[in-house]
Scaffold this motif. Structure first.
Motif, PDB file in Angstrom:
ATOM      1  N   LEU A 146      28.034  19.674  -8.037  1.00  0.00           N
ATOM      2  CA  LEU A 146      27.404  20.704  -7.223  1.00  0.00           C
ATOM      3  C   LEU A 146      26.283  21.423  -7.966  1.00  0.00           C
ATOM      4  O   LEU A 146      25.326  21.893  -7.351  1.00  0.00           O
ATOM      5  N   LYS A 147      26.386  21.515  -9.273  1.00  0.00           N
ATOM      6  CA  LYS A 147      25.301  22.132 -10.039  1.00  0.00           C
ATOM      7  C   LYS A 147      23.989  21.370  -9.848  1.00  0.00           C
ATOM      8  O   LYS A 147      22.913  21.965  -9.877  1.00  0.00           O
ATOM      9  N   LYS A 266      18.421  27.171 -16.577  1.00  0.00           N
ATOM     10  CA  LYS A 266      18.966  26.224 -17.558  1.00  0.00           C
ATOM     11  C   LYS A 266      20.386  26.617 -17.948  1.00  0.00           C
ATOM     12  O   LYS A 266      21.269  25.762 -18.077  1.00  0.00           O
ATOM     13  N   ALA A 267      20.610  27.917 -18.125  1.00  0.00           N
ATOM     14  CA  ALA A 267      21.944  28.388 -18.495  1.00  0.00           C
ATOM     15  C   ALA A 267      22.960  28.096 -17.405  1.00  0.00           C
ATOM     16  O   ALA A 267      24.153  27.891 -17.690  1.00  0.00           O
ATOM     17  N   SER A 268      22.529  28.065 -16.155  1.00  0.00           N
ATOM     18  CA  SER A 268      23.456  27.813 -15.059  1.00  0.00           C
ATOM     19  C   SER A 268      23.938  26.371 -15.014  1.00  0.00           C
ATOM     20  O   SER A 268      24.881  26.056 -14.285  1.00  0.00           O
ATOM     21  N   LEU A 269      23.326  25.490 -15.794  1.00  0.00           N
ATOM     22  CA  LEU A 269      23.729  24.080 -15.817  1.00  0.00           C
ATOM     23  C   LEU A 269      24.739  23.773 -16.910  1.00  0.00           C
ATOM     24  O   LEU A 269      25.217  22.644 -17.006  1.00  0.00           O
ATOM     25  N   VAL A 270      25.069  24.731 -17.736  1.00  0.00           N
ATOM     26  CA  VAL A 270      26.035  24.507 -18.812  1.00  0.00           C
ATOM     27  C   VAL A 270      27.269  25.374 -18.572  1.00  0.00           C
ATOM     28  O   VAL A 270      27.247  26.307 -17.768  1.00  0.00           O
ATOM     29  N   ALA A 431      25.335  33.839 -10.808  1.00  0.00           N
ATOM     30  CA  ALA A 431      26.630  33.201 -11.080  1.00  0.00           C
ATOM     31  C   ALA A 431      26.646  31.734 -10.686  1.00  0.00           C
ATOM     32  O   ALA A 431      27.701  31.181 -10.382  1.00  0.00           O
ATOM     33  N   PHE A 432      25.488  31.070 -10.699  1.00  0.00           N
ATOM     34  CA  PHE A 432      25.429  29.666 -10.295  1.00  0.00           C
ATOM     35  C   PHE A 432      26.225  28.750 -11.225  1.00  0.00           C
ATOM     36  O   PHE A 432      26.641  27.670 -10.832  1.00  0.00           O
ATOM     37  N   ALA A 433      26.426  29.163 -12.476  1.00  0.00           N
ATOM     38  CA  ALA A 433      27.206  28.328 -13.393  1.00  0.00           C
ATOM     39  C   ALA A 433      28.650  28.192 -12.928  1.00  0.00           C
ATOM     40  O   ALA A 433      29.292  27.169 -13.156  1.00  0.00           O
TER      41      ALA A 433
END
Length: 539
Positions: A146-147, A266-270, A431-433
């Motif tokens: 989903l990310k 970028k942070a939301s992908l980790v 809060a996408f992560a």
């Protein structure tokens, strides 16, 4: 993300099974690379075009159960299983269970627009799954897919190569093709890993589900991210690389500046850091920390906050520890805890907690109050208030009472409070992560529509702040529309309120001149993106 108020409830957190899913995913996901390599893979021959048995052999899967002692198998997410120990079929079964859960959850997210947490927790409950490894792996697969949904859809379309559209596939076939695209193209799984993945999927989903995408699965193994991105440029390409809708990328760049927007996306992908709060209502803090250490949990204190710790190492999910079951600790993000400490409720005070379920902030406020005073917690969701009741009981809270009500309208109480805390529904852009499905449910009008809801709740709640009292306005959005502009409009219409610098101040100053508000960014502060404004009413 707190969903929009509605009469039928919303897709929020489930206290038991959802927390289990989150905790297991966070802990077991540690074996997965925290940031899968976003780079081109070495192209492989199209080996999935043949009938099933041939395609699996071509990918490197054993034709039968291996018996040689030297044989070993590198399973997905770094799990190595010795085949001669009889684990091969057990591992296939675990993987099949994880795929069944993941596909079911992805279908519910897409078709019924549920959150990933709710969809996966319901799937776990309905299928009766008890294998914690399978649940943890399913959570990681769902979250990582989903990310990157827009990017994986581009991979899937390229893999279909004109043989049909992604939209024409059945929902389960479409979900698995996305999972496979993630494993093959983004993660860069080996031939053997992909073979075991397909074999497990066939067991979990049946031949019929996968038959329409057999050729696409083969083509996925020949694709690289460079192939998919080659025809794109500018913001369209950057939006695919950062896995966000193009309109939202442009909006974030406009509000925050290009560098900050790219950093937080970028942070939301980790995988985000995990935090826990120690509950001193149930025990002495030092003793609780010692008990966690005995269970293999290594923590470090968060500077500037009182009872909050970052999880450095966890031998097992926090939710499976005795300390959690006894209400001694609770997993809670640093930003959420900061909002409560900014509110700073004191023993004996009256507190109004609006949009309160599932109760994380309620229970922390009761802790800071030493269980002395009164907390009225309001939420519109009967289901979420059920989770609130369970958490309040487990954490030993004695001074909090719930009210089922829609906070957009006049609240059903004449209470005047020392502290009013608003944890508002929002677009969850910070809060996408943790809730990546949120970004695919949004549209260009979402921020403006959400801001209208936030303004209504703010106006209705402000009536209950006593003279000299404070109102804490918080969201996990980073958009100006939902934060500074809502606060500006409120202050303009309510001159008896003024913005006050909050303490602790761990973030960066607000935008549009609201320097007394604070913002937290995932890539800077290692927590959810958050906005906090403290408004004080004149005495």
């Amino acid at each position: 993300m707190k969903a929009l108020p509605s009469s039928s409830g919303s897709s929020g957190e489930k206290e038991a099974s959802s927390s289990l899913v989150i905790a297991l995913g966070s802990s077991l996901g540690a074996t997965c690379p925290s940031e899968p390599p976003m780079k081109a893979r070495r192209s492989l021959e199209p080996v999935l075009l043949a009938p099933w048995g041939s395609c699996l052999l071509a990918l490197g899967a054993p034709a039968s159960r291996p018996t040689r002692k030297s044989d070993s198998f590198l399973w997905p997410f770094g799990m190595t299983t010795a085949l001669n120990r009889g684990c091969w079929h057990k591992s296939l079964a675990m993987m099949a269970t994880a795929i069944k859960l993941a596909v079911r959850a992805l279908v519910e997210v897409e078709v019924r627009r549920k959150s990933e947490r709710l969809a996966l927790s319901e799937a776990v409950a309905e299928l009766g799954i008890r294998d914690v490894r399978a649940i943890g792996l399913a959570h990681r697969l769902v979250l990582e897919t989903l990310k990157r949904l827009n990017l994986l859809d581009e991979v899937a379309k390229a893999a279909l190569a004109g043989e049909g559209s992604l939209e024409d596939l059945g929902a389960r076939a479409r979900a698995f093709l996305r999972l496979f695209a993630y494993r093959a193209v983004v993660e860069g799984a080996s031939r053997r890993e992909l073979a075991s993945f397909v074999l497990s999927a066939r067991e979990a989903l049946g031949k019929g589900t996968l038959r329409p995408i057999e050729r696409a699965l083969g083509r996925c193994t020949t694709l690289s991210l460079d192939d998919v991105l080659a025809s794109r440029s500018g913001d369209e390409r950057l939006a695919l690389e950062l896995c966000v809708p193009t309109w939202l990328l442009r909006l974030l760049c406009r509000d925050l500046g290009r560098q900050v927007a790219i950093g937080l996306l970028k942070a939301s992908l980790v995988q985000a850091p995990s935090y826990v709060r120690v509950n001193t209502l149930r025990g002495e803090e030092g003793e609780i920390l010692a008990s966690l250490e005995q269970e293999g949990i290594v923590l470090e204190p968060v500077e500037g906050l009182r009872h909050v710790y970052k999880v450095v190492e966890a031998g097992k999910p926090i939710i499976l520890t005795d300390a959690y079951k006894e209400g001694l600790v609770y997993p809670q993000d640093k930003a959420s805890c900061l909002a409560v400490e900014v509110a700073n409720p004191r023993p004996g005070q009256v507190v109004l907690d609006v949009c309160a379920a599932p109760g994380a902030k309620t229970t922390y406020m009761a802790q800071l109050m030493g269980n002395r005073g009164l907390i009225i917690s309001i939420d519109f969701s009967r289901r979420r208030l059920g989770a609130w009741r369970k958490l309040v009981a487990r954490m030993g809270v004695k001074v909090a009472f719930p009210i089922l009500a829609d906070a957009r309208f006049q609240l059903p109480t004449r209470l005047r409070a020392d502290v009013v805390l608003l944890d508002l529904p929002c677009t969850s852009t910070g809060a996408f992560a943790k809730t990546p499905s949120a970004k695919w449910r949004l549209g260009p009008r979402s921020p403006k529509n959400m801001a209208k809801v936030q303004a209504r709740i703010l106006r209705a709640s402000a009536e209950h702040v006593k003279p000299g009292g404070v109102l804490i306005y918080t969201t996990c959005s980073l958009l100006v529309e939902e934060n500074e502009r809502v606060v500006e409009d409120f202050l303009r219409a309510n001159p008896d309120f003024e913005l006050e610098r909050p303490e602790p101040f761990l973030g960066l100053p607000g935008l549009r001149g609201l320097s007394k508000a604070q913002r937290l960014y995932p890539h800077i502060h290692e927590c959810d993106g958050y906005f906090i404004a403290k408004l004080r009413r004149e005495s």
